[in-house]
Write a protein that holds these residues in place. Sequence first.
Motif, PDB file in Angstrom:
ATOM      1  N   GLU A 276       0.849  -1.185   0.000  1.00  0.00           N
ATOM      2  CA  GLU A 276       0.000   0.000   0.000  1.00  0.00           C
ATOM      3  C   GLU A 276       0.886   1.237   0.000  1.00  0.00           C
ATOM      4  OE1 GLU A 276      -3.812  -0.001   2.201  1.00  0.00           O
ATOM      5  OE2 GLU A 276      -2.920   1.668   3.321  1.00  0.00           O
ATOM      6  N   LEU A 277       0.467   2.268  -0.713  1.00  0.00           N
ATOM      7  CA  LEU A 277       1.215   3.525  -0.765  1.00  0.00           C
ATOM      8  C   LEU A 277       0.284   4.671  -0.346  1.00  0.00           C
ATOM      9  CD1 LEU A 277       2.011   1.832  -3.684  1.00  0.00           C
ATOM     10  CD2 LEU A 277       3.917   3.411  -3.408  1.00  0.00           C
ATOM     11  N   ARG A 278       0.764   5.507   0.561  1.00  0.00           N
ATOM     12  CA  ARG A 278       0.054   6.733   0.908  1.00  0.00           C
ATOM     13  C   ARG A 278       0.536   7.827  -0.031  1.00  0.00           C
ATOM     14  NH1 ARG A 278       0.755   7.382   7.326  1.00  0.00           N
ATOM     15  NH2 ARG A 278      -0.373   9.322   6.930  1.00  0.00           N
ATOM     16  N   THR A 297       4.921  -1.371   3.751  1.00  0.00           N
ATOM     17  CA  THR A 297       5.109  -2.798   3.430  1.00  0.00           C
ATOM     18  C   THR A 297       4.858  -3.711   4.617  1.00  0.00           C
ATOM     19  OG1 THR A 297       7.475  -2.586   3.902  1.00  0.00           O
ATOM     20  CG2 THR A 297       6.780  -2.347   1.616  1.00  0.00           C
ATOM     21  N   ALA A 298       4.889  -3.162   5.846  1.00  0.00           N
ATOM     22  CA  ALA A 298       4.724  -4.017   7.028  1.00  0.00           C
ATOM     23  C   ALA A 298       3.282  -4.488   7.125  1.00  0.00           C
ATOM     24  CB  ALA A 298       5.106  -3.260   8.289  1.00  0.00           C
ATOM     25  N   LYS A 299       3.088  -5.795   7.229  1.00  0.00           N
ATOM     26  CA  LYS A 299       1.742  -6.347   7.351  1.00  0.00           C
ATOM     27  C   LYS A 299       1.525  -6.985   8.717  1.00  0.00           C
ATOM     28  CE  LYS A 299       0.127  -5.297   3.321  1.00  0.00           C
ATOM     29  NZ  LYS A 299      -0.924  -4.286   3.223  1.00  0.00           N
ATOM     30  N   GLU A 300       2.606  -7.438   9.337  1.00  0.00           N
ATOM     31  CA  GLU A 300       2.497  -8.086  10.644  1.00  0.00           C
ATOM     32  C   GLU A 300       3.422  -7.388  11.624  1.00  0.00           C
ATOM     33  OE1 GLU A 300       3.277 -12.228  10.385  1.00  0.00           O
ATOM     34  OE2 GLU A 300       1.481 -12.663   9.201  1.00  0.00           O
ATOM     35  N   ILE A 363      -4.668   2.273   8.454  1.00  0.00           N
ATOM     36  CA  ILE A 363      -4.321   1.016   9.128  1.00  0.00           C
ATOM     37  C   ILE A 363      -3.171   0.384   8.347  1.00  0.00           C
ATOM     38  CG2 ILE A 363      -5.145  -1.285   9.760  1.00  0.00           C
ATOM     39  CD1 ILE A 363      -7.970  -0.038   9.972  1.00  0.00           C
ATOM     40  N   GLU A 364      -1.966   0.441   8.912  1.00  0.00           N
ATOM     41  CA  GLU A 364      -0.773  -0.044   8.207  1.00  0.00           C
ATOM     42  C   GLU A 364      -0.460  -1.493   8.550  1.00  0.00           C
ATOM     43  OE1 GLU A 364       2.579   2.564   8.809  1.00  0.00           O
ATOM     44  OE2 GLU A 364       1.324   4.339   8.789  1.00  0.00           O
ATOM     45  N   ILE A 365      -0.682  -1.876   9.808  1.00  0.00           N
ATOM     46  CA  ILE A 365      -0.352  -3.216  10.287  1.00  0.00           C
ATOM     47  C   ILE A 365      -1.616  -3.837  10.852  1.00  0.00           C
ATOM     48  CG2 ILE A 365       1.071  -4.532  11.909  1.00  0.00           C
ATOM     49  CD1 ILE A 365       3.041  -2.158  11.891  1.00  0.00           C
ATOM     50  N   THR A 366      -1.895  -5.080  10.484  1.00  0.00           N
ATOM     51  CA  THR A 366      -3.089  -5.750  10.993  1.00  0.00           C
ATOM     52  C   THR A 366      -2.695  -6.892  11.919  1.00  0.00           C
ATOM     53  OG1 THR A 366      -3.144  -7.152   9.015  1.00  0.00           O
ATOM     54  CG2 THR A 366      -4.503  -5.169   9.000  1.00  0.00           C
ATOM     55  N   GLN A 372      -9.788  -3.089  14.671  1.00  0.00           N
ATOM     56  CA  GLN A 372      -9.114  -1.913  14.120  1.00  0.00           C
ATOM     57  C   GLN A 372     -10.085  -1.060  13.312  1.00  0.00           C
ATOM     58  OE1 GLN A 372      -5.608  -4.703  12.924  1.00  0.00           O
ATOM     59  NE2 GLN A 372      -4.766  -2.645  12.937  1.00  0.00           N
ATOM     60  N   VAL A 373     -10.034   0.248  13.544  1.00  0.00           N
ATOM     61  CA  VAL A 373     -10.972   1.189  12.944  1.00  0.00           C
ATOM     62  C   VAL A 373     -10.196   2.250  12.164  1.00  0.00           C
ATOM     63  CG1 VAL A 373     -12.699   2.956  13.447  1.00  0.00           C
ATOM     64  CG2 VAL A 373     -12.685   0.819  14.755  1.00  0.00           C
ATOM     65  N   GLN A 374     -10.623   2.516  10.940  1.00  0.00           N
ATOM     66  CA  GLN A 374     -10.038   3.584  10.117  1.00  0.00           C
ATOM     67  C   GLN A 374     -10.809   4.871  10.371  1.00  0.00           C
ATOM     68  OE1 GLN A 374      -7.575   3.665   7.274  1.00  0.00           O
ATOM     69  NE2 GLN A 374      -7.942   5.808   7.747  1.00  0.00           N
ATOM     70  N   VAL A 375     -10.118   5.934  10.805  1.00  0.00           N
ATOM     71  CA  VAL A 375     -10.814   7.201  11.034  1.00  0.00           C
ATOM     72  C   VAL A 375     -10.968   7.955   9.711  1.00  0.00           C
ATOM     73  CG1 VAL A 375      -9.966   7.392  13.402  1.00  0.00           C
ATOM     74  CG2 VAL A 375      -8.719   8.530  11.567  1.00  0.00           C
TER      75      VAL A 375
END
Length: 583
Positions: A276-278, A297-300, A363-366, A372-375
């Motif tokens: 994902e890219l911001r 790039t971090a997922k965990e 939300i970068e890491i799950t 987890q909530v996206q504002v």
Amino acid sequence: MQKSAHKTIEPRAYDPLIHEGFIRQADFVKAVQESLQGPTDLEGLLIEKYRVPKAVLGKTLSQFFDCPYIAYGDRTLADPHLLNNLSHDYLRRHHWLPLKQQGEILDVLIDNPHDLDRGHDIQRAFPGLTIRYALALRCDIERFLNDTIGDTAGGSIEDTLGELVNDAHNEQACDIDTDGIDENDSAIVRLASQIIMEAYRHEASDIHIEPYSDRKETAIRFRVDGSCSTYMRIPAIYRRALVSRIKIMANLDIAERRKPQDGKIRFKLNQDREIELRVATLPTAGNNEDIVMRVLTAKEPLPLEAMEFEPAILSKLLEIAEKPHGIILCVGPTGSGKTTTLHSLLRHLNTDERKIWTAEDPIEITQEGLRQVQVHPKIGFTFAAAMRSFLRADPDVIMIGEMRDKETADVAIEASLTGHMVLSTLHTNGAVETVVRLLDLGCDSFNFADAMQGVIAKRLCKRICANCKEPYHPQEQEYDKLANVYGRQAWDSLGMGYREDFQLYRGKGCDACNRTGFKGRVALHELLCGSDELRNLIQSRAKTTDMQRLAVREGMVTLVQDGILKILAGLTTYEQVRSVAMR
């Protein structure tokens, strides 16, 4: 990813990684089990999840197999003619690649030279030739293949750029500010995708696209390990088309060029990997738009043990994290790993007995087990609004992406005083400055003093390349500089006298680190813990210097001191610590 049917590498090949401290025995066993049960192979897990440097992993396997290790690099190219009679899908599935032929000798890249089945396949494909193996990691073999036979973006970035340059020569008579070049042109579409793929390959954290006025070329710059450098330039005539293409990918308004916009791109690197890219656009001089893309790039989350905390700091952090209520803040500049640290802390707290809510943007890491909530500030769903909702949803732990204003800070303090553990980030220079910053925002000093459990300040500085690290005996001047900056009294307690066996480390420079001597980054930490005396100072709104003096007296290791401990451990150098941690 489908599991390969061919022979796996013996676990004992990885023993040096454990002996030299790159991974713990328990983590290695866990990685082996995950590789057998999950979609990712062992090599991928060691590199991505357990942060074993690629160069170290390659060198370790090279010694085990007693053959040279070849890391991916633009200067090493496979002969495409050797692939004429081979199935490209087969090569991708079986992780080998003919590199070059010299007379009767064929050099072959492979991830396991001891695999007899693939050895027979190679011999059948090239009868009569002597096979000479070189070891390469699977991810690098994939890259060599992409360079040789083309990737999902279609050809190499050099081919696309060459196509654009040739077209630009034909367009010299055109006005570069016209919209004659279409953002849907195939070369522009390929270029945008290839820039992102190249940034990922170079392990860049940010991509900067910088158009200029007149006929000056547009610069594409990558930030790698904290430093920016120009990766390539494209003809000026394509500046609008490239910017528009990226805005389309990020679902932004391509007609709006006068004000900044924010968006995100979900980019598929291959069948198994998505990043994902911001994206942020900014109007700049000459009626241009700059674009900055942050690569996520971090997922965990990483385990806390892998975050390179000093043992004393880690034990204190775990102690305050186990408290039932209060506030723990992680502070530092943009890109210093604040969110990563909080998610590692949440990983430690994430048990079946705890209900954990997080509000993040993005939300970068799950993590499984977290809600987890996206504002969405544009529709009024801010961090403060999310916090208020969480308090009605039976939380034990709440994580807020950032304390940006007094409202969010007040709600967080109120939540912590009513029996919840609250984690959040803040942009400040140090742990003590964080206290003063929150008081300056208008927070109640008595409430905050009661709520605060700890503040972690973070910095990232460049790590000495593991591939070319060498020890050296420093001059006495350099030794004195370290001792004075650390603090003479505290230094003496370390027992580091200037003796003949006193060693520091530096990188010689090699292909793996692009001759810089540095590869990757190492974290520096500073932990301010709440104490009765500190709470009294906060309540009386004491000066920053008084709080700092008390914190050091109570045993706080400062960012600079932690940096010097990392220097003594051979992870970085004084110049790197000074550049990020000294004020």
